[in-house]
Design a protein around this motif. Structure first.
Motif, short mmCIF file in Angstrom:
data_model
loop_
_atom_site.label_atom_id
_atom_site.label_comp_id
_atom_site.label_asym_id
_atom_site.label_seq_id
_atom_site.Cartn_x
_atom_site.Cartn_y
_atom_site.Cartn_z
N ASP A 44 -116.52 -58.66 -12.92
CA ASP A 44 -116.46 -57.35 -12.26
C ASP A 44 -115.35 -57.30 -11.22
OD1 ASP A 44 -118.54 -56.45 -13.78
OD2 ASP A 44 -120.07 -56.74 -12.22
N ILE A 45 -115.21 -58.37 -10.46
CA ILE A 45 -114.16 -58.42 -9.44
C ILE A 45 -112.79 -58.40 -10.11
CG2 ILE A 45 -113.11 -59.91 -7.69
CD1 ILE A 45 -115.98 -60.79 -6.95
N THR A 47 -112.04 -57.06 -12.97
CA THR A 47 -111.83 -55.72 -13.51
C THR A 47 -111.42 -54.76 -12.41
OG1 THR A 47 -113.50 -56.15 -15.20
CG2 THR A 47 -112.92 -53.85 -14.80
N GLU A 48 -112.09 -54.81 -11.26
CA GLU A 48 -111.75 -53.93 -10.14
C GLU A 48 -110.34 -54.19 -9.61
OE1 GLU A 48 -113.29 -51.31 -8.72
OE2 GLU A 48 -114.66 -51.46 -10.41
N ILE A 49 -109.99 -55.44 -9.51
CA ILE A 49 -108.65 -55.79 -9.02
C ILE A 49 -107.59 -55.28 -10.00
CG2 ILE A 49 -107.07 -57.72 -8.63
CD1 ILE A 49 -109.43 -59.24 -7.41
N LYS A 51 -107.86 -52.74 -12.05
CA LYS A 51 -107.81 -51.28 -11.96
C LYS A 51 -106.98 -50.85 -10.76
CE LYS A 51 -112.24 -50.01 -14.02
NZ LYS A 51 -113.57 -49.46 -13.72
N GLU A 52 -107.22 -51.46 -9.62
CA GLU A 52 -106.54 -51.07 -8.39
C GLU A 52 -105.06 -51.42 -8.42
OE1 GLU A 52 -107.73 -49.27 -5.89
OE2 GLU A 52 -109.58 -49.10 -7.06
#
Length: 113
Positions: A44-45, A47-49, A51-52
């Protein structure tokens, strides 16, 4: 981190001695559940990184491509190549040279009142 068979056997014996053979299946389930949760959190981390960091980078790349495309079409020599008479017209005009105040005898300088 690599464990040899002997090291894994020593760890298994220590767990059996500390917790007993009856709690061993529950410990294995809890350990497996914890590892799955940890892997999910790491994913999850990631994926978020991604995306950002992906959005601004892709926007900047698109802007750079737009500038490159505009630069390909731009030719500063295009005007000169189209109208060669404009250059001769500009050079045919007389150039007026203003004398410096120190060289001009009629210059009186600022007048105070």
């Amino acid at each position: 981190m690599e464990l040899s068979i002997g090291e894994m056997a020593l760890i298994a014996i220590a767990i059996v001695v500390l917790f007993g053979p009856d709690k061993l299946p529950q410990i294995a389930r809890d350990l497996g559940s914890g590892v799955r949760k940890m892997r999910g959190a790491v994913e999850d981390i990631k994926t978020e990184i991604m995306k950002e960091t992906d959005n601004p980078v892709s926007e900047i790349k698109r802007e750079i491509e737009k500038v490159k495309d505009a630069a390909k079409d731009y030719n500063p020599m295009k005007d000169v190549e189209k109208d060669p008479s404009a250059e001769t017209k500009a050079s045919a005009e007389p150039v007026v040279v203003q004398p410096k105040p120190s060289e001009d005898e009629t210059y009186e300088g600022p007048v105070s009142r």
